[in-house]
Design an enzyme around this catalytic site. Structure first.
Site: not given
Ligand code: CO8
Length: 376
Positions: A158
């Protein structure tokens, strides 16, 4: 030391937009089919049933409403769940180079510059389509850059764009190049697991380009003086993709989950927000600048909540849309290109002398900050 400028940016947006509703419908159809096919094992407790995705969760957790992709049909088919991008013969331009060329031409047109003026092309992106020849060299050839120009690929996930800007600025400062094009073609849909509930909604495809030039290059349009660049890396397994040329030497792992994008999203959020906020504040101090004088932050586009927290820590108040614009709603996370799309779409209103920050962060971990001042 002579000054270095961003004299233009370019953007290529793929033709197909996919809404959260379309993506969730395909995912949930896949889940239903999987649970039906494995009903006996699930009932026996040998397999866990898959849970459905939801548009409400996606928008609330990430700020993403839709994304653009190069190929839409396959990834919305519950039996396929991957984009379908046919291989092209070697005589045809590769798809990653084609996207890069489109973004590059947009940047060159903005600056009124010809490809023959470009000394160096850096293709800086998360994934290269092949090992070699470099995508950058194919772009250099396709654009028709001069016989003394050169090109190379680099990958810092990224943060590839900001790392590329620093490479380009250093070349210009040292005198080894006058005009450098940093190009970021990202086909994130190609390495996203559309069967994974936690991440199937995160990414989109796009290409951006940034023209970095020295003060000796005559320029009639807008330009942004680069006040300083800073890069940081810190190893983490929390965002990882084990796809690579050695996969075939361990055949049992070839189609395993870890050969596509995987992350511990919560951990990334918690660890990267303070790291990036501290880095921005440190860099401001090093340059003798104050946060209150920043007109705008063009932040990496991974998650709206992350950007709210980072901008809040840096500015000391919740950032308005004008101070920290988002493109997540329409483009989703486009890896290295995100902060550059935000800059491309939200910089024309800058007045001479106003200050802003281009900032990326992501896998590695890696982060880059580029402070700019509108100079013309
Ligand atoms: N629908 C419904 N519910 C869901 C879903 C869904 N799709 N997915 C998860 N849930 C549920 C989970 O099961 C969980 O349920 P429970 O509480 O019962 O266990 C609940 O929702 C909460 O889940 P999370 O804790 O995982 O949810 P978050 O609030 O943390 O949100 C995110 C998830 C959106 C992924 C968030 O954590 C986020 O964006 N974090 C930052 C990530 C980030 O910035 N990553 C870097 C990006 S990658 C990058 O920088 C480049 C990499 C190289 C390139 C690759 C390209 C492909």
């Amino acid at each position: 030391m002579s000054d270095v400028y961003i004299t233009a940016t370019g953007l290529f947006t793929p033709p197909n937009s996919v809404s959260n509703a379309e993506l969730v419908a395909a995912f949930n159809a896949f889940v239903e089919q999987y649970n039906q096919e494995n009903a006996a094992q699930i009932a026996a407790g040998a397999l866990e049933a898959l849970g459905p995705s939801s548009t409400e969760f996606i928008e609330k957790a990430s700020g993403i409403k839709s994304r653009f992709v190069m190929s839409k049909t396959g990834l919305l088919d519950p039996k396929i769940m991957t984009p379908l991008i046919p291989e092209r013969p070697n005589e045809e331009i590769s798809i990653l180079a084609e996207m890069g060329v489109a973004a590059a031409k947009d940047a060159l047109a903005q600056a009124g510059r010809d490809a023959a003026d470009i000394d160096c092309i850096i293709c800086a992106a998360s994934n290269m389509q092949r090992a070699y020849p470099a995508i950058a060299i194919e772009i250099q050839n396709e654009l028709g850059c001069g016989p003394n120009s050169y090109a190379f690929d680099m990958n810092v996930a990224c943060s590839s764009a900001t790392f590329g800007i620093q490479m380009a600025a250093d070349m210009v400062k040292s005198g080894s190049a006058k005009s450098v094009l940093v190009i970021n073609p990202e086909i994130c849909s190609g390495h996203l697991n559309f069967r994974d509930r936690d991440s199937h909604f995160i990414f989109g495809d796009v290409a951006t380009a940034i023209l970095v030039e020295g003060e000796s290059v005559q320029n009639n349009g807008a330009k942004w003086k680069i006040l300083g660049t800073k890069l940081k890396t810190q190893f983490s397994n929390n965002i990882r993709n084990n796809f690579g040329f050695l996969n075939r030497t361990a055949p049992t792992g070839v189609d395993a989950r870890d050969k596509l994008f995987v992350q511990e999203g919560r951990k990334v959020f918690k660890e990267v927000v303070p790291m990036v906020a501290a880095m921005i504040t440190e860099h401001l101090q090093e340059l003798g600048l104050e946060a209150k004088n920043l007109r705008r932050l063009w932040l990496h586009q991974a998650n709206a909540g992350m950007n709210r927290m980072i901008s809040g820590k840096v500015l000391g108040h919740e950032a308005s849309d004008d101070e920290s614009p988002t493109v997540l709603d329409t483009y989703a996370n486009t890896s290295s290109a995100g902060s550059i799309i935000a800059f491309n779409k939200n910089s024309a209103d800058f007045k001479i002398g106003e200050l802003g920050l281009i900032c990326s962060f992501g896998a590695g971990y890696s982060a880059g900050t580029v402070f700019v001042e509108r100079a013309a």
